[in-house]
Design a protein around this motif. Sequence first.
Motif, PDB file in Angstrom:
ATOM      1  N   ARG A 215       5.857 -48.294 -28.709  1.00 25.81           N
ATOM      2  CA  ARG A 215       6.589 -49.111 -28.024  1.00 25.81           C
ATOM      3  C   ARG A 215       6.558 -50.468 -28.544  1.00 25.81           C
ATOM      4  NH1 ARG A 215       3.059 -48.724 -22.499  1.00 25.81           N
ATOM      5  NH2 ARG A 215       2.259 -46.848 -23.292  1.00 25.81           N
ATOM      6  N   LEU A 216       5.973 -50.734 -29.827  1.00 24.06           N
ATOM      7  CA  LEU A 216       5.645 -52.059 -30.241  1.00 24.06           C
ATOM      8  C   LEU A 216       6.981 -52.556 -30.739  1.00 24.06           C
ATOM      9  CD1 LEU A 216       2.299 -51.884 -31.900  1.00 24.06           C
ATOM     10  CD2 LEU A 216       2.711 -52.691 -29.671  1.00 24.06           C
ATOM     11  N   ASP A 217       6.989 -53.874 -30.936  1.00 26.27           N
ATOM     12  CA  ASP A 217       8.172 -54.459 -31.280  1.00 26.27           C
ATOM     13  C   ASP A 217       8.826 -54.486 -32.654  1.00 26.27           C
ATOM     14  OD1 ASP A 217       8.538 -55.776 -28.705  1.00 26.27           O
ATOM     15  OD2 ASP A 217       7.735 -57.600 -29.083  1.00 26.27           O
ATOM     16  N   TYR A 218       7.621 -54.185 -33.615  1.00 25.85           N
ATOM     17  CA  TYR A 218       8.153 -54.054 -35.002  1.00 25.85           C
ATOM     18  C   TYR A 218       8.956 -52.694 -35.063  1.00 25.85           C
ATOM     19  CZ  TYR A 218       4.492 -50.606 -36.269  1.00 25.85           C
ATOM     20  OH  TYR A 218       3.891 -49.636 -36.481  1.00 25.85           O
ATOM     21  N   VAL A 219       8.623 -51.700 -34.264  1.00 25.79           N
ATOM     22  CA  VAL A 219       9.083 -50.637 -34.432  1.00 25.79           C
ATOM     23  C   VAL A 219      10.663 -50.459 -33.847  1.00 25.79           C
ATOM     24  CG1 VAL A 219       9.413 -48.193 -33.642  1.00 25.79           C
ATOM     25  CG2 VAL A 219       7.171 -49.101 -33.902  1.00 25.79           C
ATOM     26  N   THR A 220      10.756 -51.470 -32.923  1.00 28.70           N
ATOM     27  CA  THR A 220      12.230 -51.878 -32.294  1.00 28.70           C
ATOM     28  C   THR A 220      13.098 -52.461 -33.777  1.00 28.70           C
ATOM     29  OG1 THR A 220      11.279 -52.265 -30.332  1.00 28.70           O
ATOM     30  CG2 THR A 220      13.919 -52.419 -30.507  1.00 28.70           C
ATOM     31  N   THR A 221      12.429 -53.439 -34.100  1.00 24.04           N
ATOM     32  CA  THR A 221      12.866 -54.044 -35.349  1.00 24.04           C
ATOM     33  C   THR A 221      13.264 -53.212 -36.395  1.00 24.04           C
ATOM     34  OG1 THR A 221      11.164 -55.826 -34.771  1.00 24.04           O
ATOM     35  CG2 THR A 221      12.467 -55.998 -36.861  1.00 24.04           C
ATOM     36  N   ALA A 222      12.475 -52.323 -36.890  1.00 29.47           N
ATOM     37  CA  ALA A 222      12.833 -51.588 -37.882  1.00 29.47           C
ATOM     38  C   ALA A 222      13.988 -50.548 -37.507  1.00 29.47           C
ATOM     39  CB  ALA A 222      11.614 -50.570 -38.166  1.00 29.47           C
ATOM     40  N   ARG A 223      13.957 -50.075 -36.450  1.00 27.42           N
ATOM     41  CA  ARG A 223      15.130 -49.280 -35.809  1.00 27.42           C
ATOM     42  C   ARG A 223      16.433 -50.048 -35.974  1.00 27.42           C
ATOM     43  NH1 ARG A 223      12.801 -46.859 -30.895  1.00 27.42           N
ATOM     44  NH2 ARG A 223      11.788 -45.265 -32.246  1.00 27.42           N
ATOM     45  N   SER A 224      16.331 -51.300 -35.670  1.00 23.71           N
ATOM     46  CA  SER A 224      17.801 -52.239 -35.261  1.00 23.71           C
ATOM     47  C   SER A 224      18.189 -52.705 -36.771  1.00 23.71           C
ATOM     48  CB  SER A 224      17.184 -53.401 -34.492  1.00 23.71           C
ATOM     49  OG  SER A 224      16.352 -54.052 -34.842  1.00 23.71           O
ATOM     50  N   LYS A 225      17.245 -52.403 -37.689  1.00 21.62           N
ATOM     51  CA  LYS A 225      17.820 -52.953 -39.147  1.00 21.62           C
ATOM     52  C   LYS A 225      18.425 -51.599 -39.581  1.00 21.62           C
ATOM     53  CE  LYS A 225      13.783 -53.849 -41.306  1.00 21.62           C
ATOM     54  NZ  LYS A 225      13.059 -54.424 -42.268  1.00 21.62           N
ATOM     55  N   GLY A 226      18.582 -50.581 -38.868  1.00 30.92           N
ATOM     56  CA  GLY A 226      19.084 -49.362 -39.330  1.00 30.92           C
ATOM     57  C   GLY A 226      18.549 -48.582 -39.910  1.00 30.92           C
ATOM     58  N   ILE A 227      17.386 -48.359 -40.199  1.00 30.53           N
ATOM     59  CA  ILE A 227      16.428 -47.443 -40.638  1.00 30.53           C
ATOM     60  C   ILE A 227      16.601 -46.060 -39.943  1.00 30.53           C
ATOM     61  CG2 ILE A 227      14.165 -46.896 -41.634  1.00 30.53           C
ATOM     62  CD1 ILE A 227      13.490 -49.661 -41.673  1.00 30.53           C
ATOM     63  N   GLY A 228      16.644 -44.995 -40.573  1.00 30.39           N
ATOM     64  CA  GLY A 228      16.920 -43.557 -39.854  1.00 30.39           C
ATOM     65  C   GLY A 228      15.624 -43.348 -39.071  1.00 30.39           C
ATOM     66  N   ALA A 229      15.865 -42.645 -38.088  1.00 30.01           N
ATOM     67  CA  ALA A 229      14.907 -42.240 -36.863  1.00 30.01           C
ATOM     68  C   ALA A 229      13.776 -41.537 -37.732  1.00 30.01           C
ATOM     69  CB  ALA A 229      15.466 -41.538 -35.870  1.00 30.01           C
ATOM     70  N   ARG A 230      13.898 -40.764 -38.573  1.00 29.39           N
ATOM     71  CA  ARG A 230      12.904 -40.112 -39.426  1.00 29.39           C
ATOM     72  C   ARG A 230      11.927 -41.047 -40.239  1.00 29.39           C
ATOM     73  NH1 ARG A 230      12.984 -34.501 -40.955  1.00 29.39           N
ATOM     74  NH2 ARG A 230      11.527 -34.773 -42.987  1.00 29.39           N
ATOM     75  N   HIS A 231      12.643 -41.859 -40.846  1.00 34.79           N
ATOM     76  CA  HIS A 231      11.954 -42.697 -41.482  1.00 34.79           C
ATOM     77  C   HIS A 231      11.184 -43.694 -40.832  1.00 34.79           C
ATOM     78  CE1 HIS A 231      11.416 -44.403 -45.742  1.00 34.79           C
ATOM     79  NE2 HIS A 231      11.510 -45.458 -45.102  1.00 34.79           N
ATOM     80  N   VAL A 232      11.858 -44.122 -39.664  1.00 29.79           N
ATOM     81  CA  VAL A 232      10.967 -45.026 -38.930  1.00 29.79           C
ATOM     82  C   VAL A 232       9.668 -44.253 -38.283  1.00 29.79           C
ATOM     83  CG1 VAL A 232      10.912 -46.423 -36.701  1.00 29.79           C
ATOM     84  CG2 VAL A 232      12.732 -46.449 -38.102  1.00 29.79           C
ATOM     85  N   LEU A 233       9.805 -43.181 -37.940  1.00 28.53           N
ATOM     86  CA  LEU A 233       8.529 -42.343 -37.354  1.00 28.53           C
ATOM     87  C   LEU A 233       7.637 -42.220 -38.403  1.00 28.53           C
ATOM     88  CD1 LEU A 233       8.178 -40.921 -34.526  1.00 28.53           C
ATOM     89  CD2 LEU A 233       8.841 -38.917 -35.620  1.00 28.53           C
ATOM     90  N   ILE A 234       7.920 -41.479 -39.418  1.00 25.82           N
ATOM     91  CA  ILE A 234       6.850 -41.300 -40.556  1.00 25.82           C
ATOM     92  C   ILE A 234       6.325 -42.516 -41.121  1.00 25.82           C
ATOM     93  CG2 ILE A 234       6.536 -40.046 -42.603  1.00 25.82           C
ATOM     94  CD1 ILE A 234       8.745 -38.043 -41.689  1.00 25.82           C
ATOM     95  N   ARG A 235       7.114 -43.349 -41.797  1.00 34.63           N
ATOM     96  CA  ARG A 235       6.734 -44.618 -42.532  1.00 34.63           C
ATOM     97  C   ARG A 235       6.065 -45.606 -41.372  1.00 34.63           C
ATOM     98  NH1 ARG A 235       8.098 -45.117 -47.622  1.00 34.63           N
ATOM     99  NH2 ARG A 235       6.831 -46.893 -47.737  1.00 34.63           N
ATOM    100  N   HIS A 236       6.613 -45.921 -40.131  1.00 36.03           N
ATOM    101  CA  HIS A 236       6.302 -46.903 -39.431  1.00 36.03           C
ATOM    102  C   HIS A 236       5.263 -46.674 -38.174  1.00 36.03           C
ATOM    103  CE1 HIS A 236       9.280 -49.922 -41.211  1.00 36.03           C
ATOM    104  NE2 HIS A 236       9.678 -48.747 -41.719  1.00 36.03           N
ATOM    105  N   VAL A 237       5.946 -45.408 -37.443  1.00 34.24           N
ATOM    106  CA  VAL A 237       5.038 -45.176 -36.433  1.00 34.24           C
ATOM    107  C   VAL A 237       3.754 -44.578 -36.788  1.00 34.24           C
ATOM    108  CG1 VAL A 237       4.975 -44.070 -34.280  1.00 34.24           C
ATOM    109  CG2 VAL A 237       7.055 -45.322 -35.088  1.00 34.24           C
ATOM    110  N   VAL A 238       3.907 -43.098 -37.566  1.00 41.39           N
ATOM    111  CA  VAL A 238       2.861 -42.480 -37.562  1.00 41.39           C
ATOM    112  C   VAL A 238       1.653 -42.974 -38.264  1.00 41.39           C
ATOM    113  CG1 VAL A 238       2.141 -40.072 -38.972  1.00 41.39           C
ATOM    114  CG2 VAL A 238       4.178 -40.195 -37.408  1.00 41.39           C
ATOM    115  N   ARG A 239       1.820 -43.791 -39.735  1.00 38.02           N
ATOM    116  CA  ARG A 239       1.116 -44.431 -40.497  1.00 38.02           C
ATOM    117  C   ARG A 239       0.182 -45.174 -39.534  1.00 38.02           C
ATOM    118  NH1 ARG A 239       2.699 -46.462 -46.382  1.00 38.02           N
ATOM    119  NH2 ARG A 239       0.827 -47.444 -45.951  1.00 38.02           N
ATOM    120  N   ASN A 240       0.772 -46.042 -38.693  1.00 43.53           N
ATOM    121  CA  ASN A 240      -0.140 -46.923 -37.745  1.00 43.53           C
ATOM    122  C   ASN A 240      -0.671 -46.230 -36.659  1.00 43.53           C
ATOM    123  OD1 ASN A 240       0.062 -49.588 -39.219  1.00 43.53           O
ATOM    124  ND2 ASN A 240       2.471 -49.450 -38.918  1.00 43.53           N
ATOM    125  N   GLY A 241      -0.104 -45.255 -36.216  1.00 46.10           N
ATOM    126  CA  GLY A 241      -0.609 -44.623 -34.947  1.00 46.10           C
ATOM    127  C   GLY A 241      -1.616 -43.667 -35.332  1.00 46.10           C
TER     128      GLY A 241
END
Lengths: 320, 316
Positions: A215-241
Amino acid sequence: MSRAYIIRRLLLAIPSLLAISVILFTVLALAPGDPFGELATNPNVPPAVQAALRAKFGLDDPIWLRYVHWLVEMLHGDWGFSFASRIDVETLIMQRLPVTIAVLGSAQILAILVALPVGVLSATRPYSLFDQVANTLAFVGFSLPTFFTGLLLILLFSIQLHWLPFVFRTNLSSTGLTWVWEEIRQSIMPVLVLGLFQGASLVRYVRSAMLDVIRLDYVTTARSKGIGARHVLIRHVVRNGLIPVVTLVAVQLPIVFGGAIITEQIFRVPGIGSLLIDAILANDTPVVMGVTFVFACLVVLFNLIADLLYVWLDPRIAYR
Amino acid sequence: MSGSIPASPTVEAVGLGAVAPRATAPLSPTREAWRRFRKHRLAVVSLVVLGVMVLAILSGKLVWRVPIDAIDFSAMLEGSSWAHLAGTDDLGRDLLARLIYGGKISLAVGVAAMFVAVCVGVVIGAVSGMASGRIDAVLMWVTDMFLSLPQLPLLLLVIYLFRPSLKALLGVQGGMFVLIVVVIGGLRWMPLARLVRAQFLSLREKEFVEAARALGASRLRLVVRHIMPNALGPVIVAGTIEVANAIIAESTLSFLGLGFPPDVPSWGRMLFDAKDNLDVAPHWALFPGLAIFLAVLSINFIGDGLRDALDPRRVI
């Protein structure tokens, strides 16, 4: 990460280990049980021999002196002599430790393999059907005590289906590939019991850690930049989570050891857990002290590793 | 999207605009909590299941009048029948009667050990949270050290070593009960202490506490009247789950043969006795195992429901 931090953290672990060893030693020393109790009632041993033996093992010294004595000996690599098995404690522990580590390690890997995908998927669709089913199963998983699941598995796979052996053997006669196969077959049940229990309690932590990040803003940012859901999940969410999950795995370790003692007892795995039980029942003080201290060392060691990993994974954490 | 995930499916968002204007008078805090608890369906079901179990354990002896130690060699290791609803063990003793008796022990140990853990944890956490400075640092170091003690080995060790002396002091059953309760409680207070400390650290800086302090309330009054009641929600939740953990711990000890003596049939002890007869009498192990599982599962679910009711902001 600075080298100073690592050294500082290592130095901080020493007083903890000392305090733990003092507690363990005092508990053992204050206890009424006496390894030479049997000797005292044996009429064939003259009192002079008894006294000499007691003096040789230092059983009549004050507690603090015995502790200092034990500590010095232990630091020299001499952990004492097993009264029951008649060999050195460190040899005994070294014989048993590999089996325990192998079973525990595979169980941990299984737990993470189960908990990670399930937890992440649950977090991506909170309160969906999948999430609710996973959550309920997780509750069932960590409410089932390991000793009961162990018995259930034996009942199902060994007694009803005759698929798996229910006694763990270290003296397998076969060699080569058959040996590997036999090893796997006899380890399946202990690993399954421990791994699923661990996995069930881990799922909820993974899920909530992911929810905190998702729910953090940087995830929304990544998504709105048009990065695919899979990529956001693995590279942005899981790594930090995953960062807090690392600590949780380490913090849960004392519970894992508890589970290991139980499963080793059920499946008769000759690891240090069953060694501890045997030693307690035989009043074999040096072995008991050695094994509990090994457990404590492992816990402190993994807490240390988790702390260091945490700083390495998350540079925002200031290392003082 | 961000920030819109509620902490649980049954909790309403507590943000802006989520609070609908209420037509009726506001509910009391207890009623409000009960309203939220009711929405957690599994928790309500668990409450009923646990209620039935407790009722059966407390009143079972009045209905099922078979003694727990009546040996009957003509009915050894039998499955369910009208004479023995849950079957018999290797000495022909009735399992249902023993299950009822064991339930009393398991639940009593669970609740009593929870009280020990909560008392120690609350005191240490409160002192640590209020004192801060050196006392706080020392207490937290002790807490961390206790957390890295190998719990089950220590539990086994203490029980085994001190069993004879307490037996002599308080009798077989009483001595064992006190020992198990104190040791389980004494090794499980650490998470509670940390929880209470965290609550205290944030609550003591709140405006209402400051206001009370400005009005001249003493430190003790601040803690007892203002901070403690507000910190209680998470403590109740943690305490509930602690009951389940204590039941598992007691069963584990008994299962390893180091808990209650053989003539006291606690659920774990029955499993210990049954495990060598799994092939001929699986029912002997299944019934006590299921009893432990049901009790622990329902307590865990009730804890989860209580979390929704009393501590709705927390996720997990």
